[in-house]
Design a protein around this motif. Structure first.
Motif: not given
Length: 291
Positions: A216-232
């Motif tokens: 998950r770290g790379p997504q947090m670095v990029a501040n980009d959560y649109d491509s969900a591998t599992i959504s909230v």
């Protein structure tokens, strides 16, 4: 050889489509079904053979994988399937009672259902970085075993039916906590003036790193959560299952319960369709961090 035999996949969502693609790449003949036409089209492009119904999949494959979004979907498939001697590798994360219900319904038709949840995200599924927890009838597990390397990196046979789900609940409890702890660490570092990319590079090689930090770290670095591998929103289902299971056993889960509040806050902030890594955005908001 197993690769000369067809394998069926029912449910071609994020996980199912990744498993189907990897199995096809590994040389298996993959037959699959999903009610969404686009999913069947994607299977064909990946080298698989789309079928019009789950029944048609079972007609050509003795070993089947189910990857389904709900307990109702599993019961519907259990009602439809036929074919004495079939083995079903049930990979969904669902209450054990629902899987037992489907197992009993299929047993009456001579079909053996194995409880086989997966450990890994959608991104890990695409990279064939999944671990599968196999439980149930040992002879059926042996029949299914040759197919498992086609879509997983490791597999464990855990004994009686239901043990796979129990291990999955343990794994998901850790995932839920480690995802939030990863976000908390990033927010602390960013509030202190550290660059998020540097935080990731250094911490990934530290004693505090976890698999979730790395995933998950790379997504947090990029501040980009649109491509969900599992959504909230989808993860809320898994969280409820774990919470109910722990309550049934009388197990205290203070860290899990605290992390659940962060996921609930993500829902309240309208992040329901975002990847679960978006808990970082929640903690940034709570801490006054702006990027």
């Amino acid at each position: 050889m197993a690769k000369q035999k067809p394998i069926g996949i029912i449910g071609l969502g994020v996980m199912g489509s990744a498993m189907a693609t990897n199995a096809a790449k590994a040389g298996f003949r993959v037959h699959g079904f999903d009610p969404v036409p686009a999913a069947r089209t994607a299977l064909k492009k990946a080298g698989g053979h789309p079928e019009k119904t789950a029944v048609e999949v079972a007609a050509v494959a003795e070993v089947l994988i189910t990857s389904l979004p709900s307990a109702q979907a599993l019961q519907d498939v259990a009602r439809e399937l036929s074919g004495k001697g079939r083995v079903v590798i049930e990979t969904s994360t669902l209450p054990i009672e629902e899987k037992q219900k489907a197992r009993d319904a299929l047993a009456k038709k001579g079909i053996t259902l194995l409880d086989c949840p997966l450990s890994g995200t959608g991104a890990q599924a695409r990279a064939k970085d999944l671990v599968i927890f196999v439980s149930g009838d040992k002879a059926a597990a042996k029949k299914a075993e040759p197919f498992l390397p086609g879509f997983t990196r490791a597999h464990y046979y855990l004994g009686e039916f239901g043990n796979g789900s129990k291990m999955k609940f343990v794994a998901n409890l850790l995932v839920a906590i480690h995802n939030v702890s990863t976000a908390e660490a990033f927010v602390l570092g960013m509030k202190a003036g550290l660059d998020p990319k540097t935080i990731f590079e250094v911490m990934a090689n530290s004693a505090g790193a976890s698999r979730m930090f790395q995933v998950r770290g790379p997504q947090m670095v990029a501040n980009d959560y649109d491509s969900a591998t599992i959504s909230v929103k989808l993860f809320q289902k898994d969280m409820k299952i774990i919470g109910d299971f722990a309550t049934q056993l009388g197990v205290a889960t203070p860290l899990f319960n605290t992390s659940a509040m962060v996921y609930n806050a993500a829902m309240g902030m309208g992040l329901d369709k975002k990847d679960t890594a978006s808990v970082c955005e929640v903690l940034e908001s709570m801490s006054g961090v702006k990027r």
